[in-house]
Design a protein around this motif. Structure first.
Motif, mmCIF file in Angstrom:
data_model
loop_
_atom_site.group_PDB
_atom_site.id
_atom_site.type_symbol
_atom_site.label_atom_id
_atom_site.label_comp_id
_atom_site.label_asym_id
_atom_site.label_seq_id
_atom_site.Cartn_x
_atom_site.Cartn_y
_atom_site.Cartn_z
ATOM 1 N N LEU A 1 0.812 -1.217 0.000
ATOM 2 C CA LEU A 1 0.000 0.000 0.000
ATOM 3 C C LEU A 1 0.849 1.273 0.000
ATOM 4 N N PRO A 2 1.825 1.416 0.903
ATOM 5 C CA PRO A 2 2.657 2.638 0.804
ATOM 6 C C PRO A 2 3.422 2.715 -0.509
ATOM 7 N N LEU A 3 3.842 1.547 -1.032
ATOM 8 C CA LEU A 3 4.546 1.570 -2.308
ATOM 9 C C LEU A 3 3.607 1.995 -3.433
ATOM 10 N N GLY A 4 2.366 1.542 -3.391
ATOM 11 C CA GLY A 4 1.385 1.961 -4.389
ATOM 12 C C GLY A 4 1.124 3.455 -4.331
ATOM 13 N N GLU A 5 1.093 3.998 -3.124
ATOM 14 C CA GLU A 5 0.911 5.443 -2.982
ATOM 15 C C GLU A 5 2.105 6.193 -3.562
ATOM 16 N N ALA A 6 3.310 5.702 -3.286
ATOM 17 C CA ALA A 6 4.509 6.332 -3.855
ATOM 18 C C ALA A 6 4.504 6.246 -5.379
ATOM 19 N N PHE A 7 4.072 5.092 -5.900
ATOM 20 C CA PHE A 7 3.974 4.888 -7.346
ATOM 21 C C PHE A 7 3.058 5.935 -7.985
ATOM 22 N N GLN A 8 1.883 6.159 -7.387
ATOM 23 C CA GLN A 8 0.950 7.108 -7.973
ATOM 24 C C GLN A 8 1.409 8.549 -7.789
ATOM 25 N N LEU A 9 2.071 8.841 -6.690
ATOM 26 C CA LEU A 9 2.628 10.185 -6.521
ATOM 27 C C LEU A 9 3.673 10.472 -7.594
ATOM 28 N N ARG A 10 4.474 9.438 -7.936
ATOM 29 C CA ARG A 10 5.419 9.616 -9.043
ATOM 30 C C ARG A 10 4.655 9.884 -10.336
ATOM 31 N N ASP A 11 3.554 9.169 -10.547
ATOM 32 C CA ASP A 11 2.742 9.380 -11.736
ATOM 33 C C ASP A 11 2.195 10.803 -11.774
ATOM 34 N N ASP A 12 1.802 11.322 -10.613
ATOM 35 C CA ASP A 12 1.290 12.695 -10.551
ATOM 36 C C ASP A 12 2.370 13.703 -10.931
ATOM 37 N N LEU A 13 3.591 13.461 -10.480
ATOM 38 C CA LEU A 13 4.691 14.344 -10.876
ATOM 39 C C LEU A 13 4.927 14.277 -12.380
ATOM 40 N N LEU A 14 4.884 13.066 -12.928
ATOM 41 C CA LEU A 14 5.089 12.909 -14.372
ATOM 42 C C LEU A 14 3.959 13.555 -15.163
ATOM 43 N N GLY A 15 2.748 13.579 -14.597
ATOM 44 C CA GLY A 15 1.617 14.188 -15.279
ATOM 45 C C GLY A 15 1.750 15.695 -15.439
ATOM 46 N N VAL A 16 2.639 16.298 -14.647
ATOM 47 C CA VAL A 16 2.888 17.741 -14.749
ATOM 48 C C VAL A 16 4.270 18.026 -15.329
ATOM 49 N N PHE A 17 5.279 17.289 -14.862
ATOM 50 C CA PHE A 17 6.663 17.602 -15.227
ATOM 51 C C PHE A 17 7.280 16.599 -16.200
ATOM 52 N N GLY A 18 6.546 15.551 -16.574
ATOM 53 C CA GLY A 18 7.112 14.511 -17.425
ATOM 54 C C GLY A 18 7.395 14.977 -18.843
ATOM 55 N N ASP A 19 8.358 14.302 -19.477
ATOM 56 C CA ASP A 19 8.715 14.577 -20.862
ATOM 57 C C ASP A 19 7.702 13.869 -21.773
ATOM 58 N N PRO A 20 6.986 14.597 -22.626
ATOM 59 C CA PRO A 20 5.989 13.964 -23.495
ATOM 60 C C PRO A 20 6.555 12.856 -24.369
ATOM 61 N N VAL A 21 7.822 12.953 -24.741
ATOM 62 C CA VAL A 21 8.448 11.914 -25.566
ATOM 63 C C VAL A 21 8.460 10.587 -24.815
ATOM 64 N N GLU A 22 8.648 10.639 -23.499
ATOM 65 C CA GLU A 22 8.710 9.424 -22.695
ATOM 66 C C GLU A 22 7.338 8.995 -22.180
ATOM 67 N N THR A 23 6.500 9.948 -21.792
ATOM 68 C CA THR A 23 5.213 9.592 -21.189
ATOM 69 C C THR A 23 4.145 9.250 -22.219
ATOM 70 N N GLY A 24 4.309 9.752 -23.465
ATOM 71 C CA GLY A 24 3.274 9.547 -24.477
ATOM 72 C C GLY A 24 2.058 10.415 -24.272
ATOM 73 N N LYS A 25 2.167 11.405 -23.374
ATOM 74 C CA LYS A 25 1.083 12.347 -23.091
ATOM 75 C C LYS A 25 1.576 13.770 -23.337
#
Length: 354
Positions: A231-255
């Motif tokens: 559960l804590p790892l899943g929360e960390a996983f999604q928090l990383r996803d949230d960071l990528l949703g704002v700061f991620g490189d579109p070439v890598e994220t596909g978004k």
């Protein structure tokens, strides 16, 4: 680091999914070309990705039963979680009005484009939405089918199915909580964490671990130990996803850049920024959420979030949650090889760039 090669499992899972969809295509063949189009889009929806859910299912199983009795059955069970994930993504993209997924048109956009290109009657957008709802539902049903008929004995598959049913309920309820929070246009950090936990964290890591372990005959105590890791790892996983949703490189994220901001997602990152930013900057961020944004505007909002300290704070939380998870795994009653691989997977899901 262990010698385990995740590419082997990814290849296994893709092979299972390809064979499963071949069987479904044959079943649906009497329906004609439209059924072919539906299965073709299903194939697209299950292609690619890191296969984290399948990996956690696999190693959740081996954490309890190190010697796998039936590798093919376990591969099918793991693949069922990728069908569940594909279903969630198809529906999520529609609800968020996303245009792309992994660098390709989102399912509803792909069907919308087919309608428009063919010059059919009615509204192409509505057709795309209807098709995405139906495909997502079909993938969800197929996920349960694949797990049920994975090849495990009935007495072994029953606990896995019970856990799968709980997972399915949690992710759908979490999705509804997410859309409701966005509709209200406000979410404090606690609410955003609840959305994160049920929409993503549990079904991404904790429940895959549980399902794999359940298929291996795990006790309630062993499942609880895996929760203290998952559960804590899943929360960390999604928090990383949230960071990528704002700061991620579109070439890598596909978004697209800043996609979460354009979609108006009330993530923990955004909630923290709104709390900490100066009033004028917070008002600018609040007003911009859920609106079309130029690249320059995305960059401006990224600066607001960065300057508020929210990005650094989320990074600290990710590190803390990951450390807590690994510490819990260190004392869990699991196989040592599985413990080593799961430790590696913890780093992979929290330090990724896509």
């Amino acid at each position: 680091m262990t010698s385990w090669d995740p590419a082997d499992l990814r290849d296994q899972v893709q092979g299972v999914l390809d064979a499963f969809l071949d069987e479904r295509a044959a079943e649906l063949a009497p329906l004609g070309p439209d059924a072919d189009r539906l299965v073709a889009e299903a194939r697209t929806s299950v292609r690619g990705g890191k296969r984290f859910r399948a990996s956690f299912c696999h190693w959740g199983h081996r954490a309890i039963r190190p010697e796998v009795a039936d590798e093919a059955a376990l591969a099918r069970a793991c693949a069922s979680l990728e069908l569940l994930h594909a279903s969630a993504l198809v529906h999520d993209d529609l609800m968020d009005a996303s245009d792309t997924r992994r660098g390709r048109p989102a399912t509803h956009r792909a069907f919308e484009a087919e309608h428009r290109a063919a010059g059919w009657r009615g509204d192409p957008t509505q057709y795309g939405a209807a098709a995405a709802i139906l495909l997502g539902d079909l993938l969800l049903g197929w996920a349960g089918d694949l797990l049920r008929h994975s090849g495990f004995p009935d007495e072994d598959v029953a606990p896995g199915l019970t856990l799968f049913e709980q997972c399915r309920t949690e992710v759908i309820a979490g999705q509804f909580l997410d859309v409701s929070v966005q509709a209200r246009g406000h979410a404090d950090v606690d609410t955003a964490m609840t959305v994160l936990r049920y929409k993503s964290a549990k079904y991404s890591i904790e429940r895959p671990l549980h399902i794999g372990a359940g298929l291996a005959g795990a006790s309630a105590g062993q499942l609880a130990q895996l929760s203290r890791f998952g559960l804590p790892l899943g929360e960390a996983f999604q928090l990383r996803d949230d960071l990528l949703g704002v700061f991620g490189d579109p070439v890598e994220t596909g978004k697209p850049a800043g996609d979460d901001l354009v979609e108006g997602k009330r993530t923990v990152l955004v909630a923290l920024a709104l709390d900490a930013a100066p009033p004028a900057a917070a008002a600018r961020l609040e007003a911009a959420l859920g609106t079309p944004l130029s690249l320059a505007e995305v960059d401006e909002l990224r600066l607001v979030i960065d300057a508020s300290g929210a990005r650094a704070q989320v990074e600290e939380v990710i590190e803390h949650l990951a450390e807590r998870a690994v510490q819990a795994l260190g004392t869990a009653d699991v196989d040592d090889t599985a413990r080593a691989v799961l430790t590696d997977l913890a780093a992979a899901v929290t330090q990724r760039t896509v």
